[in-house]
Design a protein around this motif. Sequence first.
Motif, PDB file in Angstrom:
ATOM      1  N   VAL A   4     148.772 -21.324  15.597  1.00  0.00           N
ATOM      2  CA  VAL A   4     149.284 -22.342  14.681  1.00  0.00           C
ATOM      3  C   VAL A   4     150.760 -22.042  14.478  1.00  0.00           C
ATOM      4  CG1 VAL A   4     149.080 -23.404  12.415  1.00  0.00           C
ATOM      5  CG2 VAL A   4     147.050 -22.454  13.530  1.00  0.00           C
ATOM      6  N   TYR A  36     148.068 -25.835   2.859  1.00  0.00           N
ATOM      7  CA  TYR A  36     147.955 -25.116   1.604  1.00  0.00           C
ATOM      8  C   TYR A  36     149.360 -24.887   1.054  1.00  0.00           C
ATOM      9  CZ  TYR A  36     142.968 -24.006   1.858  1.00  0.00           C
ATOM     10  OH  TYR A  36     141.597 -24.082   1.871  1.00  0.00           O
ATOM     11  N   PHE A  90     151.752 -23.662   3.834  1.00  0.00           N
ATOM     12  CA  PHE A  90     151.055 -23.096   4.989  1.00  0.00           C
ATOM     13  C   PHE A  90     150.178 -24.158   5.644  1.00  0.00           C
ATOM     14  CE2 PHE A  90     151.894 -18.569   4.482  1.00  0.00           C
ATOM     15  CZ  PHE A  90     152.219 -18.458   3.147  1.00  0.00           C
ATOM     16  N   ARG A  94     141.226 -24.896  11.975  1.00  0.00           N
ATOM     17  CA  ARG A  94     140.019 -24.233  12.442  1.00  0.00           C
ATOM     18  C   ARG A  94     139.299 -25.184  13.381  1.00  0.00           C
ATOM     19  NH1 ARG A  94     136.582 -25.169   7.073  1.00  0.00           N
ATOM     20  NH2 ARG A  94     135.638 -27.131   7.698  1.00  0.00           N
ATOM     21  N   LYS A 101     136.541 -19.867   9.717  1.00  0.00           N
ATOM     22  CA  LYS A 101     137.572 -19.165  10.489  1.00  0.00           C
ATOM     23  C   LYS A 101     138.860 -19.969  10.487  1.00  0.00           C
ATOM     24  CE  LYS A 101     134.881 -16.406  13.711  1.00  0.00           C
ATOM     25  NZ  LYS A 101     134.723 -16.014  15.123  1.00  0.00           N
ATOM     26  N   LEU A 102     139.479 -19.966   9.357  1.00  0.00           N
ATOM     27  CA  LEU A 102     140.717 -20.706   9.197  1.00  0.00           C
ATOM     28  C   LEU A 102     141.881 -19.858   9.705  1.00  0.00           C
ATOM     29  CD1 LEU A 102     141.145 -23.474   7.922  1.00  0.00           C
ATOM     30  CD2 LEU A 102     141.604 -22.354   5.764  1.00  0.00           C
ATOM     31  N   PHE A 104     145.952 -19.541   9.855  1.00  0.00           N
ATOM     32  CA  PHE A 104     147.129 -20.038   9.159  1.00  0.00           C
ATOM     33  C   PHE A 104     148.384 -19.886  10.001  1.00  0.00           C
ATOM     34  CE2 PHE A 104     145.864 -20.810   4.727  1.00  0.00           C
ATOM     35  CZ  PHE A 104     144.582 -20.279   4.721  1.00  0.00           C
ATOM     36  N   GLY A 105     149.338 -20.787   9.767  1.00  0.00           N
ATOM     37  CA  GLY A 105     150.678 -20.607  10.292  1.00  0.00           C
ATOM     38  C   GLY A 105     151.432 -19.605   9.438  1.00  0.00           C
ATOM     39  N   ALA A 106     152.667 -19.320   9.830  1.00  0.00           N
ATOM     40  CA  ALA A 106     153.453 -18.295   9.146  1.00  0.00           C
ATOM     41  C   ALA A 106     154.040 -18.777   7.831  1.00  0.00           C
ATOM     42  CB  ALA A 106     154.568 -17.802  10.062  1.00  0.00           C
TER      43      ALA A 106
ATOM     44  N   TYR B  35     141.471 -11.994   3.622  1.00  0.00           N
ATOM     45  CA  TYR B  35     142.538 -12.324   4.549  1.00  0.00           C
ATOM     46  C   TYR B  35     143.622 -11.261   4.428  1.00  0.00           C
ATOM     47  CZ  TYR B  35     141.084 -17.117   5.649  1.00  0.00           C
ATOM     48  OH  TYR B  35     140.416 -18.218   6.103  1.00  0.00           O
ATOM     49  N   LYS B  40     155.113 -10.773   8.837  1.00  0.00           N
ATOM     50  CA  LYS B  40     155.627 -12.049   9.334  1.00  0.00           C
ATOM     51  C   LYS B  40     154.969 -13.227   8.620  1.00  0.00           C
ATOM     52  CE  LYS B  40     156.857 -10.292  13.874  1.00  0.00           C
ATOM     53  NZ  LYS B  40     156.677 -10.410  15.332  1.00  0.00           N
ATOM     54  N   LYS B  41     154.263 -12.960   7.572  1.00  0.00           N
ATOM     55  CA  LYS B  41     153.650 -13.964   6.704  1.00  0.00           C
ATOM     56  C   LYS B  41     152.414 -14.631   7.305  1.00  0.00           C
ATOM     57  CE  LYS B  41     156.182 -14.050   2.948  1.00  0.00           C
ATOM     58  NZ  LYS B  41     156.691 -15.305   2.457  1.00  0.00           N
ATOM     59  N   PHE B  42     151.951 -14.195   8.472  1.00  0.00           N
ATOM     60  CA  PHE B  42     150.736 -14.779   9.021  1.00  0.00           C
ATOM     61  C   PHE B  42     149.524 -14.302   8.228  1.00  0.00           C
ATOM     62  CE2 PHE B  42     151.918 -17.207  12.599  1.00  0.00           C
ATOM     63  CZ  PHE B  42     153.044 -16.632  13.136  1.00  0.00           C
ATOM     64  N   LEU B  43     148.713 -15.283   7.832  1.00  0.00           N
ATOM     65  CA  LEU B  43     147.457 -14.994   7.157  1.00  0.00           C
ATOM     66  C   LEU B  43     146.350 -14.956   8.194  1.00  0.00           C
ATOM     67  CD1 LEU B  43     147.455 -17.217   3.963  1.00  0.00           C
ATOM     68  CD2 LEU B  43     146.717 -14.850   4.024  1.00  0.00           C
ATOM     69  N   ILE B  56     131.488 -13.458   9.191  1.00  0.00           N
ATOM     70  CA  ILE B  56     132.687 -13.386  10.016  1.00  0.00           C
ATOM     71  C   ILE B  56     133.193 -11.951   9.976  1.00  0.00           C
ATOM     72  CG2 ILE B  56     135.091 -14.114  10.299  1.00  0.00           C
ATOM     73  CD1 ILE B  56     134.336 -16.779   9.067  1.00  0.00           C
TER      74      ILE B  56
END
Lengths: 114, 114
Positions: A4, A36, A90, A94, A101-102, A104-106, B35, B40-43, B56
């Motif tokens: 993402v 989000y 953000f 998924r 299993k979401l 996320f982008g940075a 999470y 780098k702020k990636f979740l 999971i």
Amino acid sequence: AQSVSQHNHHVILSEAASLELGCNYSYGGTVNLFWYVQYPGQHLQLLLKYFSGDPLVKGIKGFEAEFIKSKFSFNLRKPSVQWSDTAEYFCAVRLADSWGKLQFGAGTQVVVTP
Amino acid sequence: DTAVSQTPKYLVTQMGNDKSIKCEQNLGHDTMYWYKQDSKKFLKIMFSYNNKELIINETVPNRFSPKSPDKAHLNLHINSLELGDSAVYFCASSQKRATNEKLFFGSGTQLSVL
């Protein structure tokens, strides 16, 4: 590999300006898409989501996002921002059959100046 | 009332130590998550439990062990802490079969390993 991407890490704009945040994903198959938002000092919270149907989704606080399947994109927009829109945004994706299993982008830090 | 609460908010510790982060939700949700947000702020999702059952388990070192004593709690234990474990850890919850499928996040625990 699934990914993402959010194109802008930081955006600074003035009140009443229009906002567009880019989000692209690399997934095979049907996806569910989310934006989000995390306001300063607050929890991450859902802004809007797309599962199916009308690709133009309206969320809270005047935000909307458009799913363009051919471009693997889910860009977030707001026609006229307010100072209170200062936050980190953000994008998350998924696979439709991988509940929970979401990915996320940075994130994009948006600062709205008065 | 805080919906998803995690403690502590900040955790500073030495390499090699064992530490725990606690999470509780009062929303009546049946699913909880951990999470990790890296520098780098990636979740990235680490674990998810549904009704106390692990559903999971992403590629995470086995030094990380989640424990869910009941639906409302999901704790994260980390053994033999390493420098690379420094990150912000977010707990979240949702209701698996709800049409909304919205994640509610805690405020995060900033872990610093020295």
